[in-house]
Enzyme design. Structure first.
Site, short mmCIF file in Angstrom:
data_model
loop_
_atom_site.label_atom_id
_atom_site.label_comp_id
_atom_site.label_asym_id
_atom_site.label_seq_id
_atom_site.Cartn_x
_atom_site.Cartn_y
_atom_site.Cartn_z
CG HIS A 95 -6.33 4.82 -1.46
ND1 HIS A 95 -5.20 4.32 -0.85
CD2 HIS A 95 -6.28 4.37 -2.73
CE1 HIS A 95 -4.51 3.61 -1.71
NE2 HIS A 95 -5.13 3.62 -2.87
N GLY A 96 -9.06 5.58 1.72
CA GLY A 96 -9.73 6.30 2.81
C GLY A 96 -11.12 5.79 3.08
CG HIS B 33 -5.01 7.74 3.92
ND1 HIS B 33 -3.92 8.16 3.20
CD2 HIS B 33 -5.46 6.62 3.29
CE1 HIS B 33 -3.72 7.34 2.18
NE2 HIS B 33 -4.64 6.40 2.20
N GLY B 34 -7.90 8.11 7.33
CA GLY B 34 -8.26 8.36 8.73
C GLY B 34 -9.70 8.83 8.84
CG ASN C 254 -4.94 1.15 7.90
OD1 ASN C 254 -4.97 0.30 8.78
ND2 ASN C 254 -3.87 1.89 7.68
CG ASP D 163 -1.95 1.01 1.30
OD1 ASP D 163 -2.41 1.43 0.23
OD2 ASP D 163 -2.34 1.40 2.42
CG HIS D 164 -0.34 4.91 0.00
ND1 HIS D 164 -0.70 5.88 -0.92
CD2 HIS D 164 -1.47 4.57 0.65
CE1 HIS D 164 -2.01 6.11 -0.81
NE2 HIS D 164 -2.49 5.33 0.11
CD GLU E 290 -2.34 8.29 -4.32
OE1 GLU E 290 -2.28 7.20 -3.73
OE2 GLU E 290 -2.36 9.39 -3.75
CG ASP F 189 1.42 7.48 -3.35
OD1 ASP F 189 1.35 8.31 -4.27
OD2 ASP F 189 0.98 7.69 -2.20
#
Ligand code: 13P
Length: 287
Positions: A207-208, A177-178, A231, A84-85, A135, A105
């Site tokens: 993502h995210g 993210h988050g 995640n 990932d990334h 990305e 990424d």
């Protein structure tokens, strides 16, 4: 058996559902995700950030653990092990370690550099039977040291990267993210539709995935998203269940401090989060 992610995502695009990428951090995480994917007969992608790879003492340890666990648990659904990334070097290391899929990424590089590096890694991935994600634009917020400003991807740039022969594309569409801030304006469906029009039959990655309202996730899938990354949500449910166990004093009763007991509620909570997501993404009974 571990497989690359290409076929499962092509099938998802055709079937108008998405496959979940669940990031793993340790043995409990891996076991919870694999068991739930198997229970729901869903293909699944195990995501490993560079930080999580380092935490688990290296990509080789991760790949060996995942392969051995997949076999030991008798998992029959398709499982992809995906970086990932990733940085350029991280991609090379994961190929050597036995990952089946990588993400480069290059979104923080100028476009020409992102194109040049992605092109080299497409050749490396495909020569070794791996799938590759790239990305454009960026995912807002921070994940394991990867910081993004959340730029919405330019459809022309997406086309240029998609034309390099990548297998699936992560395009920033206002995702973060988050946990999303209370004033988050939502996903940019206009941008997603414009990107989809340019890249045609390329599976898109959202993502995210933590905290995006279910209706928005469904709409994104209907517009061509075939992979959703989750995640933080597993981390939050693990932490809440573990806190509850300790606050109830269960670690101090009998042998409640035994890690196999102490970590059990958190592991079960991860399974429930994975279940909810797989059902929302529509990938149950697709394996
Ligand atoms: P969240 O942590 O917001 O779920 O994002 C996960 C992700 O996009 C992994 O690349």
């Amino acid at each position: 058996m571990l497989v690359k992610a290409t076929e499962m995502l092509t099938a998802a695009l055709e079937g108008k559902y998405a496959v979940g990428q669940f990031n793993i951090n340790n043995l409990e995480w891996t076991k919870s995700v694999l068991l739930m994917a198997q229970e729901l007969k869903s293909p699944v992608i195990l995501g490993v950030s560079e930080g999580a790879g380092k935490y688990m003492t290296g990509f080789t340890v991760v790949a060996d653990m995942v392969k051995a666990m997949d076999k030991a648990l008798g998992i029959t659904v398709p499982v992809a092990l995906h970086l990932d990334h990733g940085s350029y070097d991280g991609c090379v290391k994961c190929k050597e370690a036995g990952f089946t899929s990588i993400m480069f990424d290059g979104s923080h590089f100028p476009l020409d550099e992102n194109i040049a590096k992605t092109k080299e890694l497409v050749a490396l991935a495909h020569a070794n039977g791996l799938s590759i994600e790239a990305e454009v634009g960026s995912i807002g917020g921070e994940e394991d040291g990867v910081v993004g400003l959340g730029e919405v991807a330019d459809p022309e740039e997406c086309k240029k990267i998609a034309d390099l022969g990548i297998d699936f594309l992560a395009a920033g569409i206002g995702n973060i993210h988050g946990v999303y801030p209370a004033n988050w304006p939502g996903l940019r469906f206009d941008a997603l539709a414009a990107i989809k029009e340019k890249v045609g039959n390329m599976p898109l990655v959202l993502h995210g995935g933590t905290g995006i309202p279910a209706e928005m996730v469904k709409k994104a899938i209907s517009l061509g998203v075939s992979k959703v990354n989750v995640n933080t949500e597993c981390q939050l449910s693990f932490a809440a269940a573990t806190r509850k166990y300790i606050e109830e004093g269960k670690d101090q009763k009998g042998k409640g401090f035994d890690p196999r007991k102490l970590l059990a509620p958190g592991a079960e909570a991860i399974k429930q989060t994975v279940k909810e997501k797989i059902e929302l993404f529509g990938s149950a009974n697709r394996a």
